[in-house]
Design an enzyme around this catalytic site. Structure first.
Site, PDB file in Angstrom:
ATOM      1  N   CYS A   2      21.405   1.433   0.903  1.00 37.29           N
ATOM      2  CA  CYS A   2      20.303   1.236   1.834  1.00 37.29           C
ATOM      3  C   CYS A   2      20.052   2.579   2.492  1.00 37.29           C
ATOM      4  O   CYS A   2      20.890   3.065   3.258  1.00 37.29           O
ATOM      5  CB  CYS A   2      20.638   0.172   2.868  1.00 37.29           C
ATOM      6  N   GLU A 105      13.844   0.071  -1.312  1.00 33.37           N
ATOM      7  CA  GLU A 105      14.590   0.580  -2.453  1.00 33.37           C
ATOM      8  C   GLU A 105      13.588   1.158  -3.452  1.00 33.37           C
ATOM      9  O   GLU A 105      12.377   0.897  -3.344  1.00 33.37           O
ATOM     10  CB  GLU A 105      15.448  -0.506  -3.114  1.00 33.37           C
TER      11      GLU A 105
END
Length: 221
Positions: A2, A105
């Site tokens: 992340c 992402e």
């Protein structure tokens, strides 16, 4: 992993949601492009009281002699967090929650272009990432720092990345924060398959200077 996320909930609403006393100095929200080394909202428990505070995203182990004294530790792998020298004490004693509205992402197309995706909860307006924190000070510079715990992606998320942040349900917050005894390690697993949804967003979020609500709007094709 992340490496970028968004947070749109007002600080007072977060304090109420987490039943936490808010600090007087919290990062500005909304922020649609929170990047490593930025200050982030975090919830931890000190002296029996939950507190909503600002932490620097990028864990600084106590042996770092400068802010750039080693790798930038924005994530801590659930599989090794209890053994890694940087994280093992924090995993036992200094766990926190890091709120997010969603996170980003990237995949790549056949030409190698980075294609951003926005991942958000399917139920509710907020994710609570599992985190660990560490105080760091050198030469008069002090930070309260944090990292987000990640684990292997579930089947749904693995379509865009092989890792995902550990997200915690409200009923698990007390256990992660050390308020409900031992057993927090059992929480470090991927979310259920239907817990999150994702869609493509504009590549302008590839820049850490980008800002504004358009960053999380679905890409028109």
């Amino acid at each position: 992993m992340c490496g970028r996320f968004a947070l749109t909930l007002p600080s007072d609403a977060m304090a109420q949601l987490f039943d936490a006393v808010p600090s007087n100095a919290l990062p500005e929200v909304p922020n649609y492009n929170i990047c490593p080394t930025n200050l982030v909202h975090a919830v931890h428990t000190l002296e029996g009281q939950r507190r909503l505070v600002a932490m620097r995203w990028g864990f600084l182990p106590h042996w770092y002699k400068a802010e750039n004294g080693g790798p930038l530790l924005i994530n801590a792998r659930a599989e090794t967090i209890a053994e890694k020298p940087a994280f093992k004490a924090a995993c036992r004693e200094r766990r926190c929650l890091i709120p997010a509205t969603g996170f980003y992402e990237w995949t790549k197309d056949e030409d190698g272009n980075r294609l951003p995706w926005y991942i958000h909860p399917t139920g509710g307006d907020l994710l609570a990432f599992a985190g660990v924190w560490q105080d760091w000070e050198r030469d008069g510079v002090a930070h309260r720092t944090c990292a987000i715990v990640t684990t292997g992606a579930n089947d749904a998320m693995s379509a865009i990345h092989h890792r995902q942040p550990v997200t915690l349900r409200p009923e698990d917050w007390a256990l992660w924060l050390g308020e409900a005894g031992h057993g927090a390690a059992t929480l470090m697993q991927a979310a259920p398959e239907d817990a999150m949804a994702f869609y493509r967003v504009d590549p302008k979020v590839n820049s850490n200077r980008a800002s504004g609500p358009a960053l999380i709007e679905p890409l028109e094709t």
